[in-house]
Design an enzyme around this catalytic site. Sequence first.
Site, PDB file in Angstrom:
ATOM      1  N   TYR A 132      -2.357  -0.075   0.478  1.00  0.00           N
ATOM      2  CA  TYR A 132      -3.584   0.094   1.272  1.00  0.00           C
ATOM      3  C   TYR A 132      -4.385  -1.204   1.396  1.00  0.00           C
ATOM      4  O   TYR A 132      -5.468  -1.189   1.961  1.00  0.00           O
ATOM      5  CB  TYR A 132      -4.521   1.120   0.624  1.00  0.00           C
ATOM      6  CG  TYR A 132      -3.927   2.427   0.191  1.00  0.00           C
ATOM      7  CD1 TYR A 132      -3.459   3.345   1.132  1.00  0.00           C
ATOM      8  CD2 TYR A 132      -3.866   2.763  -1.156  1.00  0.00           C
ATOM      9  CE1 TYR A 132      -2.946   4.572   0.718  1.00  0.00           C
ATOM     10  CE2 TYR A 132      -3.357   3.996  -1.565  1.00  0.00           C
ATOM     11  CZ  TYR A 132      -2.902   4.891  -0.632  1.00  0.00           C
ATOM     12  OH  TYR A 132      -2.411   6.102  -1.036  1.00  0.00           O
TER      13      TYR A 132
ATOM     14  N   CYS B  80      10.472  -8.302  -6.591  1.00  0.00           N
ATOM     15  CA  CYS B  80      11.000  -9.147  -5.520  1.00  0.00           C
ATOM     16  C   CYS B  80      10.570  -8.643  -4.152  1.00  0.00           C
ATOM     17  O   CYS B  80      11.372  -8.098  -3.382  1.00  0.00           O
ATOM     18  CB  CYS B  80      12.512  -9.227  -5.633  1.00  0.00           C
ATOM     19  SG  CYS B  80      12.971  -9.873  -7.242  1.00  0.00           S
TER      20      CYS B  80
END
Length: 415
Positions: free
Chosen positions: A316, A344
């Site tokens: 968000y 990653c």
Amino acid sequence: MDHFTYVNSQLQAEGVALRRIADEVGTPVFVYSSAAFEGHLRAFDSAFKAKPHLVCYSVKVASNLALLSKVAKLNLGADIVSGGELFRALKAGILAEKVVYSGVGKTASEIKQALAAGILMFNVESEPELSLVSSIAKDQGLKAPVALRVNPDVDPSTHPYLATGLKESKFGVPVAEALSLYLRAKDDPNLSVIGIDCHIGSQLTSLSPFVDTVSRLKVLLGKLRAAGLNIKYLDLGGGLGITYESENAPSPAEYAQKILSGLGDEEVTLIFEPGRAVAGNSAVLVIKVLYDKITPEKRFVITDGAMNDLIRPSLYGSHHAVAPLTQAQAGTDSIKVNVVGPVCESGDFLAKDRLIPPVSAGDYLAVKSAGAYGFSMSSNYNSRPRAAEVLIEGDSYRIIRARETQEDLIHGETL
Ligand SMILES: *Cc1c(COP(=O)(O)O)cnc(C)c1O
């Protein structure tokens, strides 16, 4: 009130310094304050004492059994969105008759489970769901208690992913269609139509969308009663926001005052489903600095906490305050950094362009306001065992969920 404060330069909650927990339990670790969690629940409950009401804590927000058992001990209920959450709530001692069940995709087996348990009501979100609940109730020789989740089409002015009551939303039945569906449900011998439900969104810091909702639902309530339906419950959902950064979040008392005055002398039992306002500022995520990595463009504080532990910043773009467990000395110059994890993904960050005191490897940081949608949204991405959860109670703490092991990562898998 912030339950996590510095005492003698050490960040602590109640009587326990977080550093002690980090040293003894390791990191990353979610640390909850029981005083904060219970205090927020009590504040919500007592704010509505003038009217018959039931507070149903939203289980998805932070669903550890130890937290749910605090809800049970306060005689409060639960708002669930899956069979798994019903299982948790009952295990923790929450009474089935205080459970409301929301969600757009309840499966037949989940509906059976909830009917058999004897929950308070199903918050039904569509016409096909209503038919399925009815046919399952018929098969089991039971009458299913239902409310319709009504979509009042109000704009909660929050993050688009957190708005659930707009007309384009997947949630609920449009308010204009609700009356005809109610009338069909009324004539169904397998259903007992007892409530109106809504939930318009999350992290609302303005009260006017709630007030608008109450006035729309009052109109519907009048029509339903005129049509002979015995509506006992008005469920106003959750959604009250909290302060993460500088938001001016209303208190439960201010929220209650607006809702009660909007409702007037309507005779109905109110239900609330608060989650974030209870759990959000009841916990921090404690992480450890692994590397201070300086590139020509940016300075990265790489920590052992990552997006798999707390996904809200990545999902968000949300703000969480980051504070050292040991308070910096007055006059220390801050550095501007991205606080990131080992995952990653370039979207793996906990804070961006944030001013914090200088840190070195081994230092601990607290990511604040991490109690809501923190651990419960965490995952094993990158085969990272999920963090431990710890609960502080006065001058002591206990581990309420053990840190996952590497063996836990392959549970149920075969070669
Ligand atoms: C998520 C949810 C809640 C809790 O919302 P908060 O904003 O955390 O208070 C309540 N009711 C329903 C139906 C939900 O989906």
